[in-house]
Scaffold this active site. Structure first.
Site, PDB file in Angstrom:
ATOM      1  N   GLU A 136      37.347  47.288  38.384  1.00  0.00           N
ATOM      2  CA  GLU A 136      38.032  46.014  38.113  1.00  0.00           C
ATOM      3  C   GLU A 136      37.207  45.069  37.258  1.00  0.00           C
ATOM      4  OE1 GLU A 136      37.205  47.098  41.246  1.00  0.00           O
ATOM      5  OE2 GLU A 136      38.635  46.323  42.708  1.00  0.00           O
ATOM      6  N   ASP A 186      38.182  48.629  44.252  1.00  0.00           N
ATOM      7  CA  ASP A 186      37.729  48.340  45.618  1.00  0.00           C
ATOM      8  C   ASP A 186      38.556  49.089  46.659  1.00  0.00           C
ATOM      9  OD1 ASP A 186      35.788  46.618  44.690  1.00  0.00           O
ATOM     10  OD2 ASP A 186      37.054  44.835  44.887  1.00  0.00           O
ATOM     11  N   ASP A 238      40.320  48.521  49.328  1.00  0.00           N
ATOM     12  CA  ASP A 238      41.231  47.757  50.184  1.00  0.00           C
ATOM     13  C   ASP A 238      42.607  47.857  49.541  1.00  0.00           C
ATOM     14  OD1 ASP A 238      41.076  46.058  47.997  1.00  0.00           O
ATOM     15  OD2 ASP A 238      39.945  44.500  49.033  1.00  0.00           O
ATOM     16  N   GLU A 264      44.414  45.743  47.953  1.00  0.00           N
ATOM     17  CA  GLU A 264      44.480  45.158  46.616  1.00  0.00           C
ATOM     18  C   GLU A 264      43.862  46.114  45.598  1.00  0.00           C
ATOM     19  OE1 GLU A 264      46.236  41.926  44.773  1.00  0.00           O
ATOM     20  OE2 GLU A 264      46.045  42.260  46.929  1.00  0.00           O
ATOM     21  N   TYR A 268      30.618  45.624  50.533  1.00  0.00           N
ATOM     22  CA  TYR A 268      31.861  44.945  50.154  1.00  0.00           C
ATOM     23  C   TYR A 268      32.120  43.738  51.041  1.00  0.00           C
ATOM     24  CZ  TYR A 268      36.643  44.460  48.452  1.00  0.00           C
ATOM     25  OH  TYR A 268      37.805  43.981  47.877  1.00  0.00           O
ATOM     26  N   ARG A 318      34.893  41.696  51.347  1.00  0.00           N
ATOM     27  CA  ARG A 318      36.203  41.379  51.929  1.00  0.00           C
ATOM     28  C   ARG A 318      36.509  42.437  52.987  1.00  0.00           C
ATOM     29  NH1 ARG A 318      37.119  39.041  46.814  1.00  0.00           N
ATOM     30  NH2 ARG A 318      37.557  41.011  45.761  1.00  0.00           N
ATOM     31  N   HIS A 335      36.362  50.356  57.138  1.00  0.00           N
ATOM     32  CA  HIS A 335      35.441  49.592  56.313  1.00  0.00           C
ATOM     33  C   HIS A 335      34.144  49.315  57.078  1.00  0.00           C
ATOM     34  CE1 HIS A 335      38.954  47.880  53.706  1.00  0.00           C
ATOM     35  NE2 HIS A 335      38.840  49.190  53.641  1.00  0.00           N
TER      36      HIS A 335
END
Length: 698
Positions: free
Chosen positions: A8, A82, A84, A86, A297, A299, A344
């Protein structure tokens, strides 16, 4: 041909490229390259079918073209966004935008950006998880439905510029409800008996005439004075002594919400600032061992820790602090938050050799503060409990009983690293029967306090406890509420503006589901079920959409307009038929024609009634300096945030600066400069190489 890795962010791409050889090309999509259109609803609805009409945004068209060119000749294309929902959706959109089958491209994931983690990911690719993609799509479409259908209704019934959102409105209700409690609060007067025994020992009155004394027991001033006078003349002796050993365990490692809370309480950082710094630490910084991600990470709602990381922590604890600081077995933690994604990891440093002491040589001040907080919290969570000795001494007289409390730290344990210890309060050596004399005693008047407003950290904690939103949404939600001026931050507390109360009165009466925390939380759980392949995302959308749209239709006729329009006794100078009225808008009060929207005449409230011609507006002030970007003219402009400088060729040229551009060229690279007035004097700063140099004017 090279293998292509798509991530990203440019910072992330730079860090990964640093670990890989010449056989790999790494490129950044710069976030979402496809999204719903900005100027239309963008969802095609046919019965129970909801089809998003994604578009490649104009500012991403160039990067999409570049990725397509690289993908044509790549031996293998890896999607490395990432891990997740998103990130999964971004990977899905990248594949579609470059004309590839999203289900066939190898997908690599990692919790940290280190050489070992990247190589392990490349050796263990998977495919895109379409359940996570669909959960993200459902969230995106739900948010678009609420924002696109409800916001215009609020604009129509209250004032222009308002917006509603699935998470933001539920969060705003929490803030408004607390303010209502504060406004409705009626203080209660009560009295305390402030007492010291010799020498300087603070004591708490716990009984008087066999009645238990608590905070609100003494409400009458005469009763307070009677107690003081009675106790003043009595003799006191130690009646009992209690000693207890108390063990305190370390707190778990950080997840997103607790990191935001601790950074706010300890460092004074806003959630937005915390996440910006954490993002940089995750994507890569210079260390003593090269450029790499310094933390995992950021989040996450998980408290899981990699076995290798725990092993490294235990080895360091034993080496640096000794066996007594190391528990017999590794400590594991379980997440209590709703819908936590246990696959995670918690937030931790990626390399324990990169200590805060070494990091001080590489990180800027705020990044070092946050990194130190994360590093110490992780190390502390694997250390032994602290041990303290607590002591309560009870002192009695004929009619009263007091308690003296003391505390002494016996073993610091995890506090050795994490700090934040309470100070020792050591009592003198006392034994049962010892007489104590009163040094001072008086009654003091107090009033109960209303509940405190939420701080940003406090709101994050509340949202998490109610299951509203997820780690990625906490900071953006607060930012949205403050940027739209529904809420202001005063003395680090969130205070709702009056427009928030007006909005909430409408939403509570006609759209209670949207502001109901339980409904919002249940919707989050449905998104979790979609991600777990236990619910159909199209069905979830349908169950929400149709009842919601029924309420929108009813609201158009059923909601009474709350717009305040006060006639000022003048005719509209533009259409000649309408009356001018005073209205309230997002940026305050203004004068407008009551024939709106047919007649769009308006003027500032302070503007002279005779000076209504829009053509009479002053030309922007030119400062006779060429635009550093296109060579056009620079002008001074005023916005609601104050003065700024921009190019007269806007929107063709988007140059903008809070500081005045100058004719002085940078002595370092010859680039254009801006002038900054600082406490230390006047400086020029280069827009290109950032060289800064003090100047003496005149």
């Amino acid at each position: 041909m090279k293998n292509l890795i798509i991530v990203e962010s440019p910072a992330k791409a730079k860090t990964i490229k640093n670990f890989l050889g010449k056989d790999y090309e790494v490129i950044a999509s710069k976030g979402h390259i496809r999204d719903l259109p900005k100027t239309s609803f963008g969802i095609k609805i046919e019965g129970e079918s909801f089809t998003p009409e994604y578009r490649v945004s104009a500012d991403h068209s160039k990067i999409v073209k570049e990725i397509k060119e690289l993908a044509k000749n790549a031996d293998e294309i890896y999607l490395a966004t990432d891990e997740d929902r998103e990130g999964e959706a971004i990977a899905f959109h990248i594949a579609n935008a470059i004309g590839k089958d999203a289900k066939k491209l190898p997908r690599i994931v990692f919790h940290e950006i280190t050489k070992n983690a990247i190589n392990h990911a490349l050796n263990n690719p998977r495919h895109i998880d379409m359940n996570s993609v669909n959960a993200q799509q459902a969230r995106r479409l739900l948010d678009r439905i609420v924002g696109y259908k409800l916001s215009p209704l609020l604009n129509l019934k209250i004032q222009k510029g308002l917006s509603a959102g699935r998470v933001q409105s539920a969060a705003l209700k929490i803030i408004v409800d607390r303010e209502r409690e504060i406004r409705a609060f009626v203080p209660t007067r009560y009295f305390s008996i402030d007492t010291k025994f010799k020498t300087n020992l603070d004591a708490e009155l716990i009984k008087f005439e066999n009645q238990k004394i608590e905070k609100l027991t003494i409400l009458n001033p005469d009763r307070a004075k009677l107690i003081v006078e009675r106790l003043k003349g009595e003799k006191f002796a130690v009646s009992d002594i209690e000693s207890k050993e108390r063990k305190t365990a370390a707190q778990p490692p950080f997840m997103t919400s607790t990191l935001q809370q601790s950074a706010s309480n300890r460092l004074g950082f806003s959630p937005k600032k915390t996440m910006m710094i954490a993002q940089n630490l995750y994507e890569g910084v210079q260390t003593h061992e090269g450029f790499m991600g310094a933390i995992t990470y950021m989040r996450t709602d998980s408290l899981n820790l990699a076995a290798e990381a725990v092993k490294s922590a235990r080895e360091l604890i034993k080496k640096e602090f000794g066996d007594k600081y190391l528990p017999e077995k590794p400590i594991s933690y379980v997440t209590k938050s709703k819908g936590a994604q246990e696959a995670h990891e918690a937030i931790r440093p990626t390399n324990l050799n990169f200590t805060p002491q070494i990091a001080a040589k590489f990180l800027e001040k705020d990044a070092l503060k946050l990194y130190t907080l994360i590093y110490n919290r992780f190390l502390a969570c694997q250390m032994s409990q602290s041990i303290s000795q607590t002591q309560n001494v009870f002192v009695k007289s004929e009619s009263g009983e007091f308690k003296l409390s003391g505390k002494k730290l016996v073993f610091d344990g995890f506090y050795r690293v994490y700090g934040d210890m309470d100070k020792d309060l050591i009592l003198p050596e006392l034994k049962i029967g010892d007489e104590l004399k009163i040094q001072s005693i008086k009654d003091s008047e107090h009033f109960t306090e209303p509940p405190s407003r939420y701080s940003e950290a406090g709101l994050v904690k509340k949202l998490e406890s109610l299951g509203i939103g997820r780690p990625s949404t906490y900071a953006p939600t607060i930012t949205l509420l403050t940027s739209r001026e529904y809420v202001k931050v005063e003395k680090k507390q969130l205070v709702p503006n009056e427009i928030a109360f007006l909005m909430m009165s409408v939403l509570e009466e006609h759209f209670n589901d949207i502001v109901d925390s339980e409904f919002t939380s249940n919707l989050e759980e449905k998104l979790d079920l979609i991600a777990e392949d236990k619910a159909d995302w199209q069905k979830v959308l349908g169950e929400f959409y149709y009842p919601f749209m029924d309420k929108i239709s009813s609201g158009k006729t059923g909601i009474k307009s709350l717009k305040v329009a006060t006639p000022i006794g003048e005719k509209c100078p533009e259409c000649g038929t309408g009356d001018l009225v005073e209205r309230s808008g997002r940026y305050g009060k203004f004068i407008a024609c009551n024939n709106f929207p047919k007649c769009k005449f308006s003027r500032n409230l302070k503007q002279n009634a005779t000076n209504t011609d829009e053509k009479s507006k002053k030309e922007p002030k030119k400062i006779e300096v060429p635009c550093p970007k296109c060579g056009g003219e620079i002008v001074e402009r005023i916005s609601k945030r104050g003065k700024f400088f921009g190019c007269l060729n806007y929107p063709k040229c988007d140059f903008i600066s809070n500081y005045e551009p100058t004719l002085i060229k940078c002595p370092n690279c010859g680039g254009s400069t801006i002038k900054k007035e600082l406490k230390k004097g006047t400086f020029i700063e280069c827009l290109e190489c950032k060289h800064k140099e003090q100047i003496i004017e005149g």
